[in-house]
Design a protein around this motif. Structure first.
Motif, PDB file in Angstrom:
ATOM      1  N   TYR A   1      -1.787   6.637  -0.140  1.00  0.00           N
ATOM      2  CA  TYR A   1      -2.756   5.955  -1.005  1.00  0.00           C
ATOM      3  C   TYR A   1      -4.162   6.499  -0.771  1.00  0.00           C
ATOM      4  CZ  TYR A   1      -5.802   2.168  -2.656  1.00  0.00           C
ATOM      5  OH  TYR A   1      -6.789   1.436  -3.273  1.00  0.00           O
ATOM      6  N   TYR A  19      -4.817  -1.447  -5.561  1.00  0.00           N
ATOM      7  CA  TYR A  19      -6.254  -1.240  -5.709  1.00  0.00           C
ATOM      8  C   TYR A  19      -6.916  -2.503  -6.273  1.00  0.00           C
ATOM      9  CZ  TYR A  19     -10.697   0.785  -7.160  1.00  0.00           C
ATOM     10  OH  TYR A  19     -12.038   1.039  -7.310  1.00  0.00           O
ATOM     11  N   GLY A  24       0.115   1.910  -6.668  1.00  0.00           N
ATOM     12  CA  GLY A  24      -1.247   2.082  -6.192  1.00  0.00           C
ATOM     13  C   GLY A  24      -2.277   1.317  -6.988  1.00  0.00           C
ATOM     14  N   ARG A  70       0.863  -1.184   0.000  1.00  0.00           N
ATOM     15  CA  ARG A  70       0.000   0.000   0.000  1.00  0.00           C
ATOM     16  C   ARG A  70       0.897   1.230   0.000  1.00  0.00           C
ATOM     17  NH1 ARG A  70      -5.324   1.316   2.414  1.00  0.00           N
ATOM     18  NH2 ARG A  70      -5.339   3.548   2.933  1.00  0.00           N
TER      19      ARG A  70
END
Length: 379
Positions: free
Chosen positions: A126, A208, A204, A122
């Motif tokens: 973020y 995700y 990221g 992460r």
């Protein structure tokens, strides 16, 4: 090669601090460069600026260079244009002015499917809202993430099949690992700012897809089957510390290679290397374009890779004078990476093998007479 040149020490992480230049008669030259890893300025008869950004070239003061894409009327190249549909955009990158849009600069990640893979981290700062466009693309494609990048990516060539390592690159979609807007300002940014830009290019999107509850379970499962290679770039969190900089500053010399002269003539008298690749322009822009009904759609700019010649051939000679600043400036400077080429033509040149040939050939016996004839300081 280093041993043959009697070079016993190679220093890394030597940030350029400044360049001291002198002028005598009709020419200027670099007298010394100051770098972070040396207490005293470094002097030399000839400086070779092999940096992606042409750092010595840019710091010299009077050496002409450019960045981004040229104005439309500078080189008059057939491929020097943007996609026609961008004319509907309120802020199109039409290219009438220099400096608009540069090829995206991704990380060439080493991806692993092995049991010891490192889960997608992460990133600091973020924010899932940054990936709204990707979520919309997921939903528009019936829950498929095929628009992003295939998982696994391409295998690393030459590895035995039992080693689960892959190389991540590129993409021509709204959510590809090529993100052209993230590298704005890179070419002449400070060292600290470049580290911030590099951080903005991290993982990221992978995090995700692997973790967000709005992502379909099948997609999350697929992305969680892969991660970062545990035995690569360990000191940098398993992420390459260097962006894949496809284009940055470029020297403006008396000779500038363009689409019009790259193979005219194909054989060049002062050739020192041979290039062999197609034009390879990656994404340079991503825009929200009004559709006329109150909505917007995403338009991508850039992305073309035709052969150099109509018959499909791509090779051409690289001339020695492509490394030279304009006469009267940088009289003892060679620039074999940030060399003078139009943005279109540089998309052909920025291939590792061509960089290697240029920088290797500078040290070859066949090139030494060309260097000696050009530089009066070392005759």
């Amino acid at each position: 090669m280093l041993r043959d040149a009697n070079i016993s020490t190679v220093k890394l992480d030597c940030q350029l601090l400044s360049v001291e230049t002198e002028r005598g008669g009709a020419a200027s030259w670099a007298r010394s460069v100051s770098v972070l890893c040396e207490r005293e300025p470094v002097t030399a008869s000839v400086f070779i600026d092999a940096s992606y950004d042409g750092e010595v070239m840019a710091a010299a003061g009077d050496v002409e260079y450019t960045s981004g894409r040229e104005a439309r009327d500078v080189q008059r190249e057939p491929r020097r244009r943007v996609r026609p549909e961008l004319g509907r955009s309120p802020r199109p990158a039409r290219g009438e002015r220099a400096g608009r849009g540069r090829e995206a600069a991704p990380h060439r990640l080493c991806v692993s499917g092995a049991n010891d893979r490192v889960p997608w981290p992460r990133p600091e700062g973020y924010d899932r809202r940054d990936f709204t466009l990707m979520q919309r693309a997921l939903e528009a494609d019936n829950g498929s993430a095929s628009f992003f990048t295939s998982m696994p990516p391409a295998r690393l060539p030459g590895l035995p099949l039992n080693i689960s390592k892959f190389c991540l690159c590129c993409g021509v979609t709204v959510g590809a690992t090529d993100q052209p807007n993230l590298n704005r300002g890179w070419a002449n940014a400070s060292w600290d700012r470049k580290q911030e830009i590099i951080a903005d290019h991290t993982l990221g999107s992978f995090y995700y897809f692997a973790n967000d509850p709005d992502v379909p379970p099948a997609v999350r499962k697929t992305f969680n089957q892969y991660g970062l290679c545990a035995d690569e770039f360990e000191e940098f969190g398993h992420i390459p510390p260097q962006l894949y900089v496809r284009i940055s500053n470029r020297l403006v010399g008396d000779y500038v290679m363009t689409q019009n002269n790259i193979t005219s003539p194909r054989n060049k008298e002062d050739s020192i290397a041979v290039g062999d690749w197609s034009f390879d322009e990656h994404m340079t822009g991503k825009y929200a374009v009004p559709t006329g009904d109150g909505g917007f759609e995403v338009m991508l700019e850039g992305n073309f890779w035709p052969p150099i010649e109509p018959d499909g051939s791509n090779w051409y000679d690289v001339p020695f004078n492509i490394m030279l600043p304009k006469r009267g400036t940088g009289a003892n400077l060679l620039v074999p990476v940030a060399l003078p080429a139009s943005a279109v033509t540089y998309s052909y040149y920025d291939v590792d093998s061509c960089f290697e040939h240029m920088n290797f050939d500078i040290h070859c016996d066949d090139v030494t007479p060309l260097i000696s004839n050009h530089f009066p300081l070392i005759k």
